[in-house]
Scaffold this active site. Structure first.
Site, PDB file in Angstrom:
ATOM      1  N   GLY A  83       9.399  -7.871  21.858  1.00 52.68           N
ATOM      2  CA  GLY A  83       8.598  -6.867  21.148  1.00 52.68           C
ATOM      3  C   GLY A  83       8.021  -7.408  19.845  1.00 52.68           C
ATOM      4  N   ARG A 147       7.838 -10.750  27.818  1.00 48.34           N
ATOM      5  CA  ARG A 147       9.287 -10.582  28.009  1.00 48.34           C
ATOM      6  C   ARG A 147       9.819 -11.362  29.214  1.00 48.34           C
ATOM      7  NH1 ARG A 147      11.660  -7.031  24.646  1.00 48.34           N
ATOM      8  NH2 ARG A 147      10.411  -5.342  23.767  1.00 48.34           N
ATOM      9  N   ASP A 177      17.635 -10.783  20.505  1.00 46.14           N
ATOM     10  CA  ASP A 177      18.866 -11.276  21.129  1.00 46.14           C
ATOM     11  C   ASP A 177      18.617 -11.844  22.525  1.00 46.14           C
ATOM     12  OD1 ASP A 177      18.263  -8.599  21.730  1.00 46.14           O
ATOM     13  OD2 ASP A 177      20.298  -8.143  22.317  1.00 46.14           O
ATOM     14  N   ASP A 178      17.803 -11.152  23.331  1.00 47.51           N
ATOM     15  CA  ASP A 178      17.546 -11.656  24.681  1.00 47.51           C
ATOM     16  C   ASP A 178      16.747 -12.960  24.638  1.00 47.51           C
ATOM     17  OD1 ASP A 178      18.885  -9.697  26.167  1.00 47.51           O
ATOM     18  OD2 ASP A 178      17.187  -8.317  26.061  1.00 47.51           O
ATOM     19  N   LYS A 204      14.069 -12.468  15.255  1.00 43.47           N
ATOM     20  CA  LYS A 204      13.052 -11.421  15.182  1.00 43.47           C
ATOM     21  C   LYS A 204      13.544 -10.166  15.861  1.00 43.47           C
ATOM     22  CE  LYS A 204      11.365 -10.152  18.479  1.00 43.47           C
ATOM     23  NZ  LYS A 204      10.899  -9.735  19.808  1.00 43.47           N
ATOM     24  N   THR A 205      13.343  -9.040  15.357  1.00 42.53           N
ATOM     25  CA  THR A 205      13.356  -7.742  16.035  1.00 42.53           C
ATOM     26  C   THR A 205      13.379  -6.630  14.988  1.00 42.53           C
ATOM     27  OG1 THR A 205      14.449  -6.178  17.527  1.00 42.53           O
ATOM     28  CG2 THR A 205      15.911  -7.756  16.472  1.00 42.53           C
ATOM     29  N   ILE A 206      12.506  -5.670  15.192  1.00 44.46           N
ATOM     30  CA  ILE A 206      12.503  -4.532  14.273  1.00 44.46           C
ATOM     31  C   ILE A 206      13.809  -3.758  14.392  1.00 44.46           C
ATOM     32  CG2 ILE A 206       9.994  -4.230  14.269  1.00 44.46           C
ATOM     33  CD1 ILE A 206      10.832  -1.603  16.050  1.00 44.46           C
ATOM     34  N   ASP A 207      14.522  -3.939  15.523  1.00 43.82           N
ATOM     35  CA  ASP A 207      15.750  -3.165  15.768  1.00 43.82           C
ATOM     36  C   ASP A 207      16.862  -3.500  14.777  1.00 43.82           C
ATOM     37  OD1 ASP A 207      14.295  -2.323  17.899  1.00 43.82           O
ATOM     38  OD2 ASP A 207      15.632  -3.059  19.446  1.00 43.82           O
ATOM     39  N   TYR A 245       8.142  24.557  11.420  1.00 42.27           N
ATOM     40  CA  TYR A 245       8.540  23.748  12.582  1.00 42.27           C
ATOM     41  C   TYR A 245       9.829  22.982  12.338  1.00 42.27           C
ATOM     42  CZ  TYR A 245       3.682  24.134  14.246  1.00 42.27           C
ATOM     43  OH  TYR A 245       2.469  24.595  14.689  1.00 42.27           O
ATOM     44  N   GLY A 253      14.436   1.379  18.393  1.00 39.21           N
ATOM     45  CA  GLY A 253      15.709   0.692  18.203  1.00 39.21           C
ATOM     46  C   GLY A 253      16.391   0.813  19.553  1.00 39.21           C
ATOM     47  N   ARG A 254      16.231  -0.211  20.382  1.00 40.21           N
ATOM     48  CA  ARG A 254      16.654  -0.110  21.791  1.00 40.21           C
ATOM     49  C   ARG A 254      18.103   0.321  21.949  1.00 40.21           C
ATOM     50  NH1 ARG A 254      17.006  -0.830  26.687  1.00 40.21           N
ATOM     51  NH2 ARG A 254      19.175  -1.412  26.399  1.00 40.21           N
ATOM     52  N   GLU A 313      16.406   6.000  19.485  1.00 39.32           N
ATOM     53  CA  GLU A 313      15.827   5.741  20.810  1.00 39.32           C
ATOM     54  C   GLU A 313      16.902   5.517  21.879  1.00 39.32           C
ATOM     55  OE1 GLU A 313      12.278   2.789  21.835  1.00 39.32           O
ATOM     56  OE2 GLU A 313      14.135   1.705  21.532  1.00 39.32           O
ATOM     57  N   TYR A 425       5.930   2.045  18.144  1.00 43.39           N
ATOM     58  CA  TYR A 425       4.820   1.090  18.170  1.00 43.39           C
ATOM     59  C   TYR A 425       4.019   1.133  16.864  1.00 43.39           C
ATOM     60  CZ  TYR A 425       6.329   0.939  22.949  1.00 43.39           C
ATOM     61  OH  TYR A 425       7.128   0.786  24.054  1.00 43.39           O
ATOM     62  N   ARG A 428       5.426  -1.711  14.512  1.00 40.45           N
ATOM     63  CA  ARG A 428       5.752  -3.081  14.940  1.00 40.45           C
ATOM     64  C   ARG A 428       4.701  -4.112  14.549  1.00 40.45           C
ATOM     65  NH1 ARG A 428       8.072  -3.324  20.927  1.00 40.45           N
ATOM     66  NH2 ARG A 428       5.842  -3.305  21.392  1.00 40.45           N
TER      67      ARG A 428
HETATM   68  P1  FBP Z   1      12.771  -6.773  20.784  1.00 40.46           P
HETATM   69  O1  FBP Z   1      14.247  -6.599  20.913  1.00 40.46           O
HETATM   70  O2  FBP Z   1      12.191  -7.685  21.794  1.00 40.46           O
HETATM   71  O3  FBP Z   1      12.399  -7.157  19.387  1.00 40.46           O
HETATM   72  O4  FBP Z   1      12.046  -5.381  21.046  1.00 40.46           O
HETATM   73  C1  FBP Z   1      12.465  -4.246  20.414  1.00 40.46           C
HETATM   74  C2  FBP Z   1      11.693  -3.024  20.820  1.00 40.46           C
HETATM   75  O5  FBP Z   1      10.690  -2.731  19.877  1.00 40.46           O
HETATM   76  C3  FBP Z   1      12.658  -1.856  20.990  1.00 40.46           C
HETATM   77  O6  FBP Z   1      12.849  -1.183  19.782  1.00 40.46           O
HETATM   78  C4  FBP Z   1      12.013  -1.060  22.078  1.00 40.46           C
HETATM   79  O7  FBP Z   1      12.964  -0.365  22.838  1.00 40.46           O
HETATM   80  C5  FBP Z   1      11.351  -2.089  22.916  1.00 40.46           C
HETATM   81  O8  FBP Z   1      11.056  -3.170  22.076  1.00 40.46           O
HETATM   82  C6  FBP Z   1      10.087  -1.601  23.569  1.00 40.46           C
HETATM   83  O9  FBP Z   1       9.623  -2.579  24.431  1.00 40.46           O
HETATM   84  P2  FBP Z   1       8.143  -2.732  24.933  1.00 40.46           P
HETATM   85  O10 FBP Z   1       7.381  -3.380  23.841  1.00 40.46           O
HETATM   86  O11 FBP Z   1       8.284  -3.672  26.084  1.00 40.46           O
HETATM   87  O12 FBP Z   1       7.628  -1.390  25.271  1.00 40.46           O
END
Ligand code: FBP
Length: 561
Positions: A83, A147, A177-178, A204-207, A245, A253-254, A313, A425, A428
């Protein structure tokens, strides 16, 4: 027609990112210090057996000094993987600048579209002009990302062949991580085959879940959480103005809830779910609904039929009954043949007949919308694509039912009107904050330092990040040190362990100490947009998460150290 640039983009192209003091004198004026051999976070015997050549290497740190390795001519390849995260372009710019500074004849190749680019031999050679046009900008469009999982012998062989064609002796993989698990396996393959190709990772990862003592934060987390916090606080102001509302905001954040926790500390919303807490307390979906409906009812008693709730998420995978069902579902789908050719109803019937009885009952209890989302394709690493599961809508629907029940029992007398959002999105590809611009540039520059000292299977590490950049520390850690065994696609695989939110750590404790107050009072903080120019206290300060972890690390023994 020349490409139109915004005023901010023009200014940002001229921003000179800061380097740690130790790197600021250039790659030629560096020496390397080795620490003790390392282990693995868990399952050490398995990791050692699988990574015979790269297991156990020492942590390294750079010091001011001199070396005779910089000037050797080198061709390096780089991949952006997974991502998008703000700052990726600066990692490449830092790597490029260090490489050209070491030897003007050095070449940097960018593989296109993620790991598939190196397998298929799709690449560009970077030039000064191309790099200059991308400095301090967001996005991964400089070479694109993907990916594809690098794991088969055939993929490794193709990668090797493509590197040979270009005379590449080192590959930098910028990923989470992956992707860094890919980096570790590729590095091991090259070592085992004496390929003479080094592999270096960049975190790298915003998570924010790729972290430990040596990786204080993954890049992109700072910018993404500030972007989401701005949006959340704008909604909070709207909520306080209109008072009509309840906004349910799902945040990316996967898996881990670092993003949600950081945004909660920045904005102080009424409800924040933390996936790790849900798991620890073994909360069922019904209990989560009760908890949220309870706050909604209390606020209604105070005449406040409005509020803001943050939903991580990945929470669905932390609810015990859901987690068990998803694991069972993943194994079922991994073993299913021709599943994709079935109609949606056939898919649902098939899954319900194959799941164990407890999982089948949970699956059947879900609305059709969520069932369909759970059956969507897994990502190449075998993960459910949680960004596509509308947990915020599931919760809203279940809360409506609960509030109706409560109304009948005289426990609720309010009006519940909802708005659902998903922020992911949006953050990111934002222009990296000054912090991410500096940090990323340093990570890339440092990756070259690791390469010049001949290291492979290492992750670029820049530390002491709450101090001014001049005091940052630079070095590298072996990727295998972060690995353990996990179930993927129905089989046990070596992977980098995700760093989840530490429920005994200072960041969660801060939320815990304040959330009751934030639930009922409207203590919303309005953070405003990211600032790039202006007072340092506004433009350069990094996250509350890092600050709290640092502060706590100085005085306590909790897991944040
Ligand atoms: P990475 O772990 O590859 O940095 O991706 C994180 C992420 O932004 C998650 O927060 C989200 O669940 C996922 O990517 C969404 O993936 P995609 O870009 O394939 O829709």
């Amino acid at each position: 027609m020349a490409k139109e640039l915004s005023s901010l983009q023009k200014e940002r192209l001229n921003y000179q990112p800061k380097l740690p003091g130790v790197l600021a004198n250039g790659v030629k004026n560096l020496s390397m210090k080795q620490g003790e051999p390392t282990g693995a976070v868990a399952d050490e015997a398995d990791i050692k057996a699988l990574f015979k050549n790269s297991f156990g290497m020492p942590i390294v740190t750079f010091e001011k000094g001199s070396n005779d390795v910089s000037s050797k001519q080198r061709n390096v390849g780089v991949i952006l993987s997974g991502g998008q995260a703000p700052g990726g372009h600066n990692v490449i710019a830092g790597l490029y600048d260090a490489l050209k500074e070491a030897n003007r004849e050095n070449k940097l190749y960018g593989f296109l579209g993620g790991p598939s680019g190196i397998i298929d031999g799709e690449y560009i050679e970077f030039t000064d002009e191309y790099i200059d046009a991308h400095r301090n900008t967001g996005g991964f469009d400089i070479i694109g990302s993907g990916r594809t999982k690098l794991e088969t012998e055939e993929q490794f062989k193709k990668t090797w062949d493509n590197c040979k064609k270009l005379g590449i002796s080192a590959v930098v993989i910028i990923g989470g991580d992956d992707s860094n698990t890919n980096a570790a396996t590729l590095g091991e393959y090259f070592m085992a085959n004496n390929a003479g190709i080094q592999v270096i990772g960049c975190p790298k990862t915003i998570d924010g879940d790729l972290k430990n003592d040596y990786i204080e934060v993954s890049f992109g987390f700072d910018t993404a959480t500030k972007t989401y916090s701005e949006l959340i606080s704008n909604i909070q102001r709207d909520v306080r103005s209109a008072k009509k509302y309840w906004h349910f905001i799902k945040l990316m954040g996967r898996s881990a809830t670092h993003v949600g926790l950081e945004c909660a500390l920045q904005t102080q919303p009424n409800i924040t779910l933390i996936s790790e807490e849900v798991e620890q307390k073994k909360m069922s979906l019904a209990q989560i609904v009760d908890y949220m409906a309870g706050i909604i009812a209390k606020r209604a008693e105070m005449g406040k039929n409005f509020g803001v709730a943050l939903i991580p998420e990945g929470v669905i995978e932390f609810i015990p009954e859901m987690k068990a069902m998803i694991a069972n579902l993943n194994d079922t789908l991994a073993a299913a043949k021709d599943f994709d050719n079935l109609s949606q109803q056939e898919k649902i019937d098939f899954v319900e007949s194959k799941l164990d009885s407890a999982s089948a009952a949970v699956f059947k209890s879900l609305p059709r919308l969520i069932q369909n989302q759970l059956l969507m394709d897994r990502d190449p690493h075998g993960n459910v694509q949680v960004s596509k599961i509308e947990t915020e809508k599931l919760l809203i629907e279940m809360i409506k039912v609960k509030l109706n029940e409560m109304k009948k029992n005289g426990q609720y007398n309010g009006k519940f009107s909802d708005q659902a959002h998903f922020f992911g999105y949006e953050g990111r590809c934002a222009f990296p904050t000054n912090f991410d611009a500096d940090y990323c540039y340093s990570l890339g520059y440092n990756a070259f330092a690791l390469i010049q000292f001949g290291l492979s299977g290492y992750l670029s590490s820049i530390r002491n990040l709450t101090a001014p950049a001049s005091e940052w520390l630079a070095g590298g850690i072996p990727l295998t040190m972060m690995m353990n065994m996990e179930r993927r696609h129905g089989k046990m695989k070596p992977v980098i362990q995700k760093a989840l939110v530490d429920l005994n750590g200072p960041v969660f404790k801060k939320l815990e100490a304040n959330r009751e107050q934030w639930a009922l009072n409207d203590d919303y903080v309005f953070v405003g947009a990211i600032q790039y120019f202006g007072p340092s206290s506004v433009c350069d300060t990094t996250t509350k998460t890092l600050a709290l972890e640092k502060e706590c690390g100085k005085k306590c023994e909790c897991a944040c150290k």
